[in-house]
Design a protein around this motif. Structure first.
Motif, mmCIF file in Angstrom:
data_model
loop_
_atom_site.group_PDB
_atom_site.id
_atom_site.type_symbol
_atom_site.label_atom_id
_atom_site.label_comp_id
_atom_site.label_asym_id
_atom_site.label_seq_id
_atom_site.Cartn_x
_atom_site.Cartn_y
_atom_site.Cartn_z
ATOM 1 N N SER A 199 44.963 36.459 51.225
ATOM 2 C CA SER A 199 43.698 37.138 50.983
ATOM 3 C C SER A 199 42.542 36.156 51.120
ATOM 4 O O SER A 199 42.615 35.023 50.632
ATOM 5 C CB SER A 199 43.680 37.748 49.586
ATOM 6 O OG SER A 199 42.399 38.257 49.293
ATOM 7 N N PHE B 30 39.882 36.537 49.577
ATOM 8 C CA PHE B 30 39.148 36.663 48.325
ATOM 9 C C PHE B 30 39.837 35.861 47.236
ATOM 10 O O PHE B 30 41.051 35.857 47.120
ATOM 11 C CB PHE B 30 39.045 38.136 47.913
ATOM 12 C CG PHE B 30 38.426 38.988 48.972
ATOM 13 C CD1 PHE B 30 37.071 38.927 49.233
ATOM 14 C CD2 PHE B 30 39.210 39.829 49.750
ATOM 15 C CE1 PHE B 30 36.492 39.697 50.230
ATOM 16 C CE2 PHE B 30 38.647 40.603 50.745
ATOM 17 C CZ PHE B 30 37.290 40.536 50.989
ATOM 18 N N GLU B 31 39.049 35.182 46.442
ATOM 19 C CA GLU B 31 39.583 34.394 45.351
ATOM 20 C C GLU B 31 39.087 34.939 44.026
ATOM 21 O O GLU B 31 37.999 35.495 43.949
ATOM 22 C CB GLU B 31 39.120 32.940 45.471
ATOM 23 C CG GLU B 31 39.701 32.201 46.650
ATOM 24 C CD GLU B 31 39.259 30.749 46.688
ATOM 25 O OE1 GLU B 31 38.890 30.209 45.625
ATOM 26 O OE2 GLU B 31 39.276 30.180 47.777
ATOM 27 N N SER B 32 39.873 34.736 43.009
ATOM 28 C CA SER B 32 39.484 35.109 41.662
ATOM 29 C C SER B 32 39.036 33.846 40.941
ATOM 30 O O SER B 32 39.691 32.810 41.027
ATOM 31 C CB SER B 32 40.662 35.742 40.932
ATOM 32 O OG SER B 32 40.321 36.017 39.605
ATOM 33 N N ASN B 33 37.899 33.951 40.248
ATOM 34 C CA ASN B 33 37.379 32.797 39.533
ATOM 35 C C ASN B 33 36.807 33.305 38.215
ATOM 36 O O ASN B 33 35.826 34.053 38.203
ATOM 37 C CB ASN B 33 36.298 32.110 40.364
ATOM 38 C CG ASN B 33 35.807 30.834 39.713
ATOM 39 O OD1 ASN B 33 35.913 30.657 38.500
ATOM 40 N ND2 ASN B 33 35.254 29.945 40.517
ATOM 41 N N ASN B 34 37.402 32.906 37.114
ATOM 42 C CA ASN B 34 36.987 33.398 35.803
ATOM 43 C C ASN B 34 35.977 32.505 35.092
ATOM 44 O O ASN B 34 35.632 32.766 33.949
ATOM 45 C CB ASN B 34 38.217 33.586 34.906
ATOM 46 C CG ASN B 34 39.095 34.706 35.397
ATOM 47 O OD1 ASN B 34 38.628 35.635 36.045
ATOM 48 N ND2 ASN B 34 40.378 34.617 35.092
#
Length: 123
Positions: free
Chosen positions: A9, A11-15
């Motif tokens: 993907s 797209f990355e997740s970054n919290n």
């Protein structure tokens, strides 16, 4: 037997907290005036897209109604929270409406402090 590989993907997740807040406006006459005023704010970035205008800011962003009135060439009181919400389609961050402005905060703790709201749980 055929083996399929799933594409990675983009797209990355970054919290992590971004310290950003902002809103999206309709790309119309009112939205253009609001964006013009917001572009003068030192911590704001305005991005014009075909059907919308994106306003992003670091920390806190004040939408001062009198500034919008003046830029639009309208009488004082023309632009208010109702007019702002009609032009705005989305927002992120904590929003506080006051009589003379709407304030966007990136961090909930800053909004709570502004409202003198105690974030500590009561037991």
């Amino acid at each position: 037997m055929t083996t399929f590989k799933t594409a990675e993907s983009p797209f990355e997740s970054n919290n992590t907290a971004s310290n950003m807040c902002g809103f999206t406006l309709m790309n119309n006459q009112v939205g253009a005036v609001v964006a013009e005023v917001m572009a003068t704010k030192p911590n704001a970035t305005v991005t014009y897209l075909p059907s919308m205008i994106r306003v992003d800011a670091t920390g806190r962003l004040d939408v001062v109604y009198d500034e919008i009135d003046e830029a639009a060439g309208e009488e004082e009181g023309w632009f208010d929270s109702a007019e702002f919400e009609e032009s705005m389609s989305t927002h992120y961050g904590r929003m506080i409406h006051e009589d003379d402005r709407t304030i966007m905060f990136a961090n909930p703790e800053d909004a709570a402090e502004f409202l003198d709201f105690d974030l500590q749980p009561v037991t």
